[in-house]
Design a protein around this motif. Sequence first.
Motif, PDB file in Angstrom:
ATOM      1  N   PRO A 162       0.799  -1.230   0.000  1.00 34.58           N
ATOM      2  CA  PRO A 162       0.000   0.000   0.000  1.00 34.58           C
ATOM      3  C   PRO A 162       0.834   1.284   0.000  1.00 34.58           C
ATOM      4  CG  PRO A 162       0.096  -0.915   2.207  1.00 34.58           C
ATOM      5  CD  PRO A 162       0.800  -1.904   1.311  1.00 34.58           C
ATOM      6  N   LEU A 163       2.173   1.148   0.059  1.00 34.06           N
ATOM      7  CA  LEU A 163       3.051   2.326   0.104  1.00 34.06           C
ATOM      8  C   LEU A 163       3.553   2.669  -1.294  1.00 34.06           C
ATOM      9  CD1 LEU A 163       4.742   4.439   1.702  1.00 34.06           C
ATOM     10  CD2 LEU A 163       6.529   2.691   1.867  1.00 34.06           C
ATOM     11  N   GLU A 164       3.369   3.939  -1.685  1.00 37.11           N
ATOM     12  CA  GLU A 164       3.908   4.457  -2.933  1.00 37.11           C
ATOM     13  C   GLU A 164       4.947   5.522  -2.608  1.00 37.11           C
ATOM     14  OE1 GLU A 164       0.589   6.040  -5.033  1.00 37.11           O
ATOM     15  OE2 GLU A 164      -0.003   4.096  -5.849  1.00 37.11           O
ATOM     16  N   VAL A 165       6.127   5.395  -3.207  1.00 36.60           N
ATOM     17  CA  VAL A 165       7.191   6.381  -3.015  1.00 36.60           C
ATOM     18  C   VAL A 165       7.418   7.072  -4.354  1.00 36.60           C
ATOM     19  CG1 VAL A 165       9.540   6.800  -2.218  1.00 36.60           C
ATOM     20  CG2 VAL A 165       8.232   4.886  -1.263  1.00 36.60           C
ATOM     21  N   ASP A 166       6.946   8.309  -4.453  1.00 32.78           N
ATOM     22  CA  ASP A 166       7.102   9.110  -5.673  1.00 32.78           C
ATOM     23  C   ASP A 166       8.472   9.769  -5.610  1.00 32.78           C
ATOM     24  OD1 ASP A 166       7.027  10.911  -7.765  1.00 32.78           O
ATOM     25  OD2 ASP A 166       4.988  11.593  -7.358  1.00 32.78           O
ATOM     26  N   LEU A 167       9.434   9.214  -6.338  1.00 39.00           N
ATOM     27  CA  LEU A 167      10.828   9.625  -6.215  1.00 39.00           C
ATOM     28  C   LEU A 167      11.075  11.017  -6.784  1.00 39.00           C
ATOM     29  CD1 LEU A 167      12.337   6.179  -7.189  1.00 39.00           C
ATOM     30  CD2 LEU A 167      12.305   7.180  -4.901  1.00 39.00           C
ATOM     31  N   ASP A 168      10.451  11.338  -7.909  1.00 41.98           N
ATOM     32  CA  ASP A 168      10.625  12.669  -8.483  1.00 41.98           C
ATOM     33  C   ASP A 168       9.754  13.709  -7.789  1.00 41.98           C
ATOM     34  OD1 ASP A 168      12.524  11.824 -10.209  1.00 41.98           O
ATOM     35  OD2 ASP A 168      11.258  11.834 -12.002  1.00 41.98           O
ATOM     36  N   GLY A 169       8.530  13.316  -7.458  1.00 42.34           N
ATOM     37  CA  GLY A 169       7.626  14.244  -6.781  1.00 42.34           C
ATOM     38  C   GLY A 169       7.917  14.394  -5.301  1.00 42.34           C
ATOM     39  N   ARG A 170       8.820  13.540  -4.791  1.00 39.86           N
ATOM     40  CA  ARG A 170       9.234  13.580  -3.385  1.00 39.86           C
ATOM     41  C   ARG A 170       8.016  13.518  -2.454  1.00 39.86           C
ATOM     42  NH1 ARG A 170      14.254  14.338  -2.119  1.00 39.86           N
ATOM     43  NH2 ARG A 170      13.679  15.160  -0.077  1.00 39.86           N
ATOM     44  N   GLU A 171       7.257  12.454  -2.644  1.00 41.73           N
ATOM     45  CA  GLU A 171       6.059  12.266  -1.839  1.00 41.73           C
ATOM     46  C   GLU A 171       5.884  10.787  -1.538  1.00 41.73           C
ATOM     47  OE1 GLU A 171       2.132  14.655  -2.215  1.00 41.73           O
ATOM     48  OE2 GLU A 171       1.857  12.855  -3.440  1.00 41.73           O
ATOM     49  N   ALA A 172       5.515  10.499  -0.300  1.00 44.78           N
ATOM     50  CA  ALA A 172       5.205   9.124   0.093  1.00 44.78           C
ATOM     51  C   ALA A 172       3.724   9.039   0.408  1.00 44.78           C
ATOM     52  CB  ALA A 172       6.035   8.705   1.304  1.00 44.78           C
ATOM     53  N   ARG A 173       3.042   8.060  -0.192  1.00 41.26           N
ATOM     54  CA  ARG A 173       1.608   7.888   0.024  1.00 41.26           C
ATOM     55  C   ARG A 173       1.342   6.487   0.560  1.00 41.26           C
ATOM     56  NH1 ARG A 173       2.189  10.704  -4.822  1.00 41.26           N
ATOM     57  NH2 ARG A 173       2.240   8.746  -6.006  1.00 41.26           N
TER      58      ARG A 173
END
Length: 237
Positions: free
Chosen positions: A143-154
């Motif tokens: 369930p964890l998404e790590v947006d590397l370019d957007g620098r956001e963890a959801r």
Amino acid sequence: METMTQQPRRALVVDDESALVDLVRGYLQHDGFEVRTAQDGPAALEAAREFDPEVVVLDLGLPLLDGVEVCRELRRFSDCYVIMLTARSDEVDKLVGLSVGADDYLTKPFSPRELVARVKVMLRRPRRLPAPNTTATVARFGPLEVDLDGREARLGGRTRDLTVTEFNLLATLARQPHVAFTRRQLIDAVWGDDWVGDDRLVDVHIGHLRRKLGDDAAAPRFVRTIRGVGYRMGGGR
């Protein structure tokens, strides 16, 4: 022909001991810093908003509002580096300070030269990790998404409020999820290979990251402890 002059780095020194403030200010100014000072918590936050420092030297035992609360509030509007000063050698004080977003600590009495050296090392390392060399900018672990370019963890679609250091640690692990990183490797990646200090700093920030991700250290889904080595990414299950 006009020549461009480099602006001095900005430092805020916060301590209720006037002699120490003057000493640290003198060393920093001698090294080319523009320095502001404050001697209590509310004054420190007011100065930080007005002056926008790149680094804050922050005493833990401040009047009116202590250093931990100042650091917690500071992290709401500033991404500056924070070095926490403590007059007590109790490990809990240091770890509490780091858990609210401080980057490093020094125990009094300390060498002003060492303080300036640590400040300069901090300012040489980037606050943001470079963009990954991959077309997949979002890494998924259950369930964890790590947006590397957007620098956001959801997590479950909801954004987690991570500090810069916490996200950089998570991004380092997420980019190479099958690699077990040593603490030293994580320090090199996030703090820089010229950083000196206690590598237990990594454990403090990992612990705080886990809490924000709802990750149980005894049975972690996202950040696994590799005994005798360090940490690696978990699969999310």
